[in-house]
Design a protein around this motif. Structure first.
Motif, mmCIF file in Angstrom:
data_model
loop_
_atom_site.group_PDB
_atom_site.id
_atom_site.type_symbol
_atom_site.label_atom_id
_atom_site.label_comp_id
_atom_site.label_asym_id
_atom_site.label_seq_id
_atom_site.Cartn_x
_atom_site.Cartn_y
_atom_site.Cartn_z
ATOM 1 N N VAL A 88 2.710 4.254 -1.540
ATOM 2 C CA VAL A 88 2.543 4.989 -2.808
ATOM 3 C C VAL A 88 3.743 5.880 -3.127
ATOM 4 O O VAL A 88 3.963 6.226 -4.288
ATOM 5 N N LYS B 162 0.806 -1.217 0.000
ATOM 6 C CA LYS B 162 0.000 0.000 0.000
ATOM 7 C C LYS B 162 0.844 1.275 0.000
ATOM 8 O O LYS B 162 0.316 2.378 0.082
ATOM 9 N N PRO C 81 6.046 1.776 -6.081
ATOM 10 C CA PRO C 81 5.644 3.116 -5.649
ATOM 11 C C PRO C 81 6.499 4.148 -6.389
ATOM 12 O O PRO C 81 7.601 3.825 -6.851
ATOM 13 N N GLU D 106 -1.153 4.088 1.951
ATOM 14 C CA GLU D 106 -2.578 4.088 2.244
ATOM 15 C C GLU D 106 -2.781 3.435 3.601
ATOM 16 O O GLU D 106 -2.146 2.420 3.903
#
Length: 129
Positions: free
Chosen positions: A77, A75, A105, A128
């Motif tokens: 980014v 998750k 990412p 996230e």
């Protein structure tokens, strides 16, 4: 509103460095990490091995912190990698690819002057929540 993520063992290791920072903050559905140095979580000492050893230690802390906050490396980014020498690009990338897979990412790789503590890599991220 920001919330400091409670990660007792990890926060204690970072606090031992006596720097005024939080390891991980949650805000607006995202997690923001500080620049994470290579720490031995048991001894709370800086790990002074080669670049691969240091990068692995940093990314292990990042992984534990994100998972402790209910997130994951998948998750993430945005990543910023800070190194004391551009020659560290290849060894850091070798370890980085063990923790991140495509789609990767977005990332910045920045050469900086050495820190007052004896390490050569620090990494931060946005993920996230």
């Amino acid at each position: 509103m920001k919330e400091i993520v409670d990660l007792p063992g990890l926060n204690a290791a970072l606090a031992a460095l006596k720097t005024p920072t939080s390891l991980l903050v949650r805000s607006s559905g995202q997690l923001f990490s500080c620049g994470i140095p290579p720490l031995d979580l048991e001894t709370q000492e800086i790990i002074q091995g080669d670049l691969r050893t240091q990068a692995r230690a940093v990314l292990e802390i990042m992984k534990q912190a994100l998972e402790g906050a209910g997130s994951s490396m998948e998750k993430v980014v945005k990543v910023t990698i800070y190194v004391t020498d551009t020659a560290h690009f290849a060894p850091v990338n070798e370890i980085y690819q063990q923790y991140f897979r495509a789609p990767f990412p977005v990332r910045s790789f920045v050469a900086v002057a050495p820190w007052p503590l004896p390490f050569d890599v620090e990494i931060d991220c946005i993920a996230e929540a």
